[in-house]
Motif scaffolding. Structure first.
Motif, short mmCIF file in Angstrom:
data_model
loop_
_atom_site.label_atom_id
_atom_site.label_comp_id
_atom_site.label_asym_id
_atom_site.label_seq_id
_atom_site.Cartn_x
_atom_site.Cartn_y
_atom_site.Cartn_z
N GLY A 356 44.44 43.92 2.70
CA GLY A 356 43.41 43.19 2.74
C GLY A 356 43.68 41.57 2.33
O GLY A 356 42.79 40.90 2.18
N GLN A 357 45.09 41.10 2.35
CA GLN A 357 45.45 40.03 1.83
C GLN A 357 46.26 39.48 3.39
O GLN A 357 47.61 39.40 3.01
CB GLN A 357 46.18 39.95 0.82
CG GLN A 357 45.43 40.30 -0.51
CD GLN A 357 45.96 40.17 -1.89
OE1 GLN A 357 47.23 39.51 -2.11
NE2 GLN A 357 45.74 41.05 -2.87
N PRO A 358 45.77 39.14 4.30
CA PRO A 358 46.67 38.67 5.54
C PRO A 358 47.38 37.29 5.15
O PRO A 358 47.14 36.58 4.52
CB PRO A 358 45.46 38.54 6.44
CG PRO A 358 44.35 38.18 5.83
CD PRO A 358 44.38 39.00 4.50
N ILE A 359 48.65 37.08 5.61
CA ILE A 359 49.51 36.26 5.55
C ILE A 359 49.59 35.62 6.64
O ILE A 359 49.57 34.30 6.82
CB ILE A 359 51.05 36.57 5.00
CG1 ILE A 359 50.84 37.24 3.60
CG2 ILE A 359 51.76 35.40 4.92
CD1 ILE A 359 50.49 36.62 2.36
N LEU A 360 49.59 36.34 7.73
CA LEU A 360 49.67 35.89 9.42
C LEU A 360 48.34 36.47 10.19
O LEU A 360 47.93 37.54 10.01
CB LEU A 360 50.84 35.94 10.00
CG LEU A 360 52.29 35.36 9.31
CD1 LEU A 360 53.34 36.05 10.27
CD2 LEU A 360 52.14 34.03 9.33
N LYS A 361 47.57 35.43 10.93
CA LYS A 361 46.75 35.98 11.56
C LYS A 361 46.55 35.66 12.90
O LYS A 361 46.56 34.49 13.43
CB LYS A 361 45.04 35.42 10.95
CG LYS A 361 45.04 35.39 9.53
CD LYS A 361 43.89 34.59 8.93
CE LYS A 361 43.78 34.64 7.37
NZ LYS A 361 42.83 33.91 6.86
N LYS A 362 46.91 36.54 13.85
CA LYS A 362 47.06 36.58 15.29
C LYS A 362 47.88 35.34 15.85
O LYS A 362 47.52 34.53 16.58
CB LYS A 362 45.65 36.63 15.90
CG LYS A 362 44.82 37.74 15.68
CD LYS A 362 43.58 37.90 16.27
CE LYS A 362 42.82 39.44 16.01
NZ LYS A 362 41.36 39.25 16.56
N ILE A 363 49.08 35.34 15.21
CA ILE A 363 50.05 34.17 15.69
C ILE A 363 50.41 34.23 17.06
O ILE A 363 50.84 35.41 17.67
CB ILE A 363 51.16 34.23 14.67
CG1 ILE A 363 50.96 33.74 13.44
CG2 ILE A 363 52.33 33.24 15.17
CD1 ILE A 363 50.45 32.52 13.23
#
Length: 584
Positions: A356-363
């Motif tokens: 629930g704590q995304p670091i990277l989003k659809k790179i």
């Protein structure tokens, strides 16, 4: 537990069988020990005829001498076999410990950084160094003594039944009481052993953290606080250990009292049998001697059960780690001998450390072979995480990373990482020689190659001033070097690796502007023809990059070359202007 431990015992099955043979010989000697005394009492002092035809004509003096010599021989043989047996069992146990350490350390090396980030280093150290000894306690100090005691118990029981079966049955009347004691106390001992090991591993963790951060501790005058934490953990460990030892001592005392009651009862009944004439004095001496020897293996079995309970906890803690499945699954493909071409791509890659704590989003990013890519952005936006996916330090929750058009999950981890050289933060050096530090990724490198890498990293002159030059041993955590020197040694290490893909995480963060210029000159030569990723906060290091990407909030928000981005009105230009004004 047996299923997990047996693979460590099977390689030593022949020495184990040899040790079992020694056990039966020791049991035979134990059974023979009281018989010379019986012969002296009944046939020498009691004038009873000796039952063996070959000794019928022997005088009392001869029988006495032979009995004494026989007694000495029995003890000599028993002592020799016992010494050999101790050596054999200790050797087997130590080798099992060594094998178990090999497996757990190798397994820990292959678990992902995600696993290690969730674990205390001190606890893992305790499991590798201390808990592994439990397999020796469980087998050679636990199960094996029970086998030994059972063999001796069987032999004693057979002889005692021949002498007086009624007394033999009476002597075994204490066995149910012993098993009741075992069942009542073994669970408490196991719980106490678990707590003791957990508390001791916490002490290891505190010591490891304190020693590795000594500079910070002293800089902020936190010595007393750290000492207080250590003593609190040490006191808790002491209390847990004392509770365990108290339970084990109480357990031992109860066993001894039960056996003393059984011995007193048997002696009382046996004396009445002598008075009635159904037993001779020599026979009752043999019987009472056997009785002590009979209770000894029973006591061994009872006491060893407590040892097994404690050892079982340690073994379980080791196998708890060995049972952790590798979250980085091994691929089957390898790179060609000439290495990777260097084409790298991230396709819709998302990653999170905590659910629930995304670091990277659809790179999405595609890098051509030989391109130099700078990754910039505020702290904590995922820059290092992004490049950490390339050598598979972590696995993305979605999307994929490709090298030369192939998903990196299809490659063997070793083959994949051999294509990548890295300069990571903080700069890590080992307490070994300078040469070994630089050649860490290529230990077969010649001294000339090491020196050339050091020249490119602009560290050769500093090394040349050291007492033993490249053979100088660096202090623990690089304490004998400056931060900038440690940084340049790690850069030399990456240069020597000569890999087709480079990852430079803040390569000049710990050096001054003059040294930075020298290092960048060397890195510019190094990066030619190699796919390079430079993570930088100091934007002066990214001028020569072919492509600059700006990461913010786990997404790529801007992309272009240096001149293009500086002239624009986007995040990079804003970041550059703010940094430039601060430097002014």
């Amino acid at each position: 537990m047996i299923r997990k431990v047996m693979p460590y015992l099977l390689p030593y099955r022949l020495p184990f069988l040899f040790a079992l043979t020694q056990v039966f010989l020791m049991s035979a000697c134990e059974i023979l020990k009281p018989w010379p005394i019986k012969i002296v009492i009944d046939n020498v002092l009691g004038n009873k005829p000796i039952p063996w035809e070959f000794a019928a004509g022997f005088s009392h003096q001869t029988i006495l001498i032979l009995s004494c010599l026989g007694l000495v021989m029995i003890y000599l043989i028993l002592g020799g076999i016992t010494l050999l047996n101790n050596y054999t069992t200790i050797r087997i146990g130590q080798r099992m410990v060594n094998d178990l350490r090999r497996d757990i350390y190798s397994h820990l090396q292959r678990l992902s950084l995600a696993f290690h980030s969730r674990r205390q280093v001190g606890d893992l150290m305790y499991r590798v160094t201390a808990d592994t000894y439990a397999i020796q306690s469980l087998t050679m100090n636990g199960v094996f003594p029970i086998v030994t005691a059972a063999a001796l118990l069987g032999g004693m029981f057979f002889v005692m039944v021949k002498i007086d079966w009624q007394l033999t049955l009476l002597s075994l009347a204490v066995v149910p009481a012993l098993f009741v004691t075992i069942s009542l106390l073994s669970g408490r001992i196991s719980t106490a052993a678990t707590l003791a090991r957990q508390q001791e591993s916490e002490v290891y963790s505190i010591v490891q953290r304190g020693m590795s951060a000594m500079r910070i501790v002293q800089a902020f005058t936190k010595e007393e606080d750290e000492h207080r934490k250590f003593m609190t953990a040490s006191d808790l460990s002491l209390d847990a250990s004392l509770r365990l030892y108290t339970l084990q001592t109480f357990y031992s005392g109860v066993i001894n009292v039960v056996m003393a009651l059984g011995t007193a009862f048997v002696v009382w009944v046996g004396a009445r049998h002598v008075l009635s004439g159904s037993l001779t004095v020599g026979e009752i001496v043999v019987f009472t001697t056997y009785l002590a020897s009979l209770y000894a293996p029973i006591n061994t079995i009872s006491q060893t059960w407590g040892i097994i309970q404690g050892a079982k906890v340690g073994v379980q803690r080791v196998f708890e780690i060995l049972d952790v499945e590798r979250d980085i699954k091994e691929g089957h493909r390898t790179f060609p001998r000439e290495g990777a071409k260097g084409e790298v791509a991230w396709e819709a890659v998302s990653f999170e450390y905590m659910p629930g704590q995304p670091i990277l989003k659809k790179i999405d990013l595609h890098v051509q072979p030989g391109q130099r890519v700078a990754i910039v952005g505020p702290t904590g936006v995922g820059k290092s995480t992004m490049v950490s996916l390339l050598p598979r330090f972590y696995e993305p929750q979605a999307g994929r990373v490709l090298i030369d058009g192939t998903d990196i999950r299809e490659f063997q981890t070793k083959s994949l990482r051999q294509q990548i050289a890295m300069v990571l933060q903080p700069p890590l050096v080992f307490p070994i020689s300078v040469r070994e530090n630089i050649a860490y990724g290529r230990p077969e490198a010649t001294l000339e190659e090491v020196i050339e890498a050091a020249r490119l990293a602009r560290i050769h002159e500093s090394i040349d001033r050291l007492p033993n030059k490249y053979d100088t041993v660096i202090g623990e955590q690089g304490a004998t070097l400056s931060e900038g020197e440690r940084q340049r040694i790690t850069i030399a290490r990456a240069i020597l690796r000569n890999a087709p893909i480079l990852i430079l995480d803040e390569p000049t963060s710990s050096v001054d502007a003059e040294t930075e210029a020298l290092i960048m000159e060397g890195l510019n030569q190094l990066t030619r023809g190699r796919t390079t990723f430079i993570i930088a906060h100091r934007l002066s290091t990214v001028r020569q990059a072919d492509v600059i990407i700006v990461v913010k909030g786990g997404e790529i928000v801007e992309k272009g070359d240096f001149e293009e981005l500086v002239k624009g009105q986007g995040p990079f230009a804003s970041l550059y202007r703010s940094q430039f004004s601060l430097e002014e």
